[in-house]
Design a protein around this motif. Structure first.
Motif, PDB file in Angstrom:
ATOM      1  N   TRP A   1       4.573  -9.782   1.748  1.00  0.00           N
ATOM      2  CA  TRP A   1       3.269 -10.392   1.451  1.00  0.00           C
ATOM      3  C   TRP A   1       2.353 -10.335   2.663  1.00  0.00           C
ATOM      4  O   TRP A   1       1.141 -10.113   2.530  1.00  0.00           O
ATOM      5  N   ALA A   2       2.898 -10.550   3.853  1.00  0.00           N
ATOM      6  CA  ALA A   2       2.081 -10.443   5.060  1.00  0.00           C
ATOM      7  C   ALA A   2       1.584  -9.018   5.245  1.00  0.00           C
ATOM      8  O   ALA A   2       0.418  -8.780   5.570  1.00  0.00           O
ATOM      9  N   SER A   3       2.469  -8.053   5.018  1.00  0.00           N
ATOM     10  CA  SER A   3       2.114  -6.653   5.176  1.00  0.00           C
ATOM     11  C   SER A   3       1.025  -6.240   4.188  1.00  0.00           C
ATOM     12  O   SER A   3       0.157  -5.419   4.514  1.00  0.00           O
ATOM     13  N   ARG A   4       1.067  -6.812   2.991  1.00  0.00           N
ATOM     14  CA  ARG A   4       0.071  -6.460   1.979  1.00  0.00           C
ATOM     15  C   ARG A   4      -1.350  -6.735   2.492  1.00  0.00           C
ATOM     16  O   ARG A   4      -2.273  -5.958   2.260  1.00  0.00           O
TER      17      ARG A   4
ATOM     18  N   THR B   1       0.904  -0.688  -3.593  1.00  0.00           N
ATOM     19  CA  THR B   1       2.288  -0.880  -4.027  1.00  0.00           C
ATOM     20  C   THR B   1       2.791  -2.268  -3.657  1.00  0.00           C
ATOM     21  O   THR B   1       3.494  -2.914  -4.431  1.00  0.00           O
ATOM     22  N   LEU B   2       2.396  -2.753  -2.478  1.00  0.00           N
ATOM     23  CA  LEU B   2       2.846  -4.067  -2.028  1.00  0.00           C
ATOM     24  C   LEU B   2       2.288  -5.178  -2.901  1.00  0.00           C
ATOM     25  O   LEU B   2       2.898  -6.242  -3.023  1.00  0.00           O
ATOM     26  N   SER B   3       1.141  -4.960  -3.505  1.00  0.00           N
ATOM     27  CA  SER B   3       0.544  -5.989  -4.358  1.00  0.00           C
ATOM     28  C   SER B   3       1.320  -6.171  -5.654  1.00  0.00           C
ATOM     29  O   SER B   3       1.053  -7.107  -6.416  1.00  0.00           O
ATOM     30  N   ASN B   4       2.294  -5.297  -5.925  1.00  0.00           N
ATOM     31  CA  ASN B   4       3.120  -5.429  -7.129  1.00  0.00           C
ATOM     32  C   ASN B   4       4.238  -6.436  -6.968  1.00  0.00           C
ATOM     33  O   ASN B   4       4.944  -6.735  -7.931  1.00  0.00           O
ATOM     34  N   CYS B   5       4.446  -6.962  -5.756  1.00  0.00           N
ATOM     35  CA  CYS B   5       5.524  -7.928  -5.524  1.00  0.00           C
ATOM     36  C   CYS B   5       5.327  -9.159  -6.407  1.00  0.00           C
ATOM     37  O   CYS B   5       4.235  -9.726  -6.469  1.00  0.00           O
TER      38      CYS B   5
ATOM     39  N   LEU C   1      -6.993   1.835  -0.449  1.00  0.00           N
ATOM     40  CA  LEU C   1      -6.272   1.119  -1.503  1.00  0.00           C
ATOM     41  C   LEU C   1      -4.793   1.458  -1.500  1.00  0.00           C
ATOM     42  O   LEU C   1      -3.935   0.587  -1.678  1.00  0.00           O
ATOM     43  N   ALA C   2      -4.471   2.716  -1.254  1.00  0.00           N
ATOM     44  CA  ALA C   2      -3.075   3.166  -1.299  1.00  0.00           C
ATOM     45  C   ALA C   2      -2.212   2.493  -0.234  1.00  0.00           C
ATOM     46  O   ALA C   2      -0.998   2.386  -0.406  1.00  0.00           O
TER      47      ALA C   2
ATOM     48  N   SER D   1      -7.932  -3.230   4.167  1.00  0.00           N
ATOM     49  CA  SER D   1      -9.084  -2.973   5.036  1.00  0.00           C
ATOM     50  C   SER D   1     -10.136  -4.074   4.959  1.00  0.00           C
ATOM     51  O   SER D   1     -10.974  -4.195   5.854  1.00  0.00           O
ATOM     52  N   ARG D   2     -10.113  -4.891   3.928  1.00  0.00           N
ATOM     53  CA  ARG D   2     -11.105  -5.957   3.770  1.00  0.00           C
ATOM     54  C   ARG D   2     -10.750  -7.218   4.546  1.00  0.00           C
ATOM     55  O   ARG D   2     -11.584  -8.076   4.781  1.00  0.00           O
TER      56      ARG D   2
END
Length: 316
Positions: free
Chosen positions: A257-260, A226-230, A221-222, A265-266
């Motif tokens: 967004w691509a990096s997120r 943080t990227l999901s906060n964009c 998750l880590a 892992s899913r």
């Protein structure tokens, strides 16, 4: 402690009113011109050109407290002085990102910027810092006050200072402080900003649906939390000296967004996602200036994340 409300602030707003669009001629351009040609009147070229219109700077001096936000000041102007002033906002709490603009030349959110941090007094201090970046209100707050004669000559007594406002850099203006961020949103959409799993429904030994199939441990998750906060506000794009509407460089927001999802892992399309951004206008367009990190309202170190995704794409 209650702040005194007998102080004022002056807002210098760079205003813009677009020229009314002309009706399409019955007999248009050459029928042999390609749609992509600027002479052919194609929709693609029309969408990319910078709108024309009237531009001017208008000053408003209003009562304000140091704790007021710039958005508070604009709402006061809109409601009591000039209802034609155009700006965009929604939640007013730094969560939606719709009110991104340039304050004293720096992209940030109007609703999180306070008069105390951004109002500037006349000063002999240089406009850029040692690293070559434009100084902002929070960086000059601890500097010595300007000479008394400068304040007397330029700022009225009781004034908290001057704040300069303009639409978000890097995007065509629509009206006053409203910028057209569709180029950024279109770039994000092109990179499929949603989870793509394998679509296979896992089952347990008893034949029941395995509801724990996509559980993640804290380390997994880590990697992307943080990227999901964009919030796709465009502040990082407005600060990027390479980005200019998404034509030559996809921009930091789209890469974030691509990096997120690449780090999720899913997701099963990581390689496809990296192929999509491994282009001349993708990761190769990033010059590692890291200006994108300076004022992210969600606390994302955009420059570091950009470096990480560039390295991952090149090493795959």
């Amino acid at each position: 402690m209650v702040e005194a409300n007998n102080t004022t602030v002056t807002l210098q707003v760079h205003r813009f009113t677009p020229r009314p669009e002309r009706a399409e001629r019955a007999r248009g351009g050459s029928p042999f011109a390609k749609k992509s040609s600027p002479f052919g009147g194609g929709s693609d070229s029309a969408a990319r050109r910078r709108p024309r219109g009237k531009q001017w700077v208008q000053e408003y001096t209003i009562p304000a407290r140091p704790s007021d936000t710039v958005l508070d000041c604009l709402l006061t102007i809109k409601r009591t002085i000039d209802p034609t002033l155009a700006f965009r906002y929604s939640c007013g709490h730094g969560m939606c990102g719709s009110d991104a603009a340039a304050i004293n030349g720096t992209p940030t959110l109007l609703c999180t910027a306070t008069v105390r941090d951004w109002a500037k007094q006349p000063s002999t201090a240089p406009e850029v810092d040692d690293e070559g970046f434009r100084r902002t209100g929070d960086e000059t707050a601890n500097e010595p006050d300007a000479p008394a004669e400068n304040i007397e000559n330029n700022i009225p007594e009781g004034s908290l200072g001057v704040i300069e406002l303009a639409s978000l850099p890097g995007f065509p203006p629509q009206r006053d402080l409203i910028a057209d961020i569709d180029p950024m949103l279109n770039q994000i959409r092109k990179l499929t900003p949603y989870l793509q799993a394998d679509g296979v429904l896992a089952t347990t030994a008893e034949g029941k649906v395995d509801v724990f199939e996509y559980l993640q441990n804290p380390e997994q998750l880590a990697k992307y939390e943080t990227l999901s906060n964009c919030i796709a506000c465009g502040v990082c794009e407005g600060a990027c000296p390479v980005y200019a509407g998404g034509d030559a460089f996809v921009g930091p927001a789209a890469l974030i967004w691509a990096s997120r999802f690449i780090n999720d892992s899913r997701d099963t399309k990581a390689m496809d996602r990296m192929d999509a951004i491994d282009t001349a206008d993708g990761v190769a367009g990033c010059q590692s200036v890291r200006a994108c990190s300076r004022h992210c309202p969600r606390g994302i170190d955009v420059g570091e994340e950009m470096w990480q995704i560039v390295a991952k794409v090149r090493e795959r």
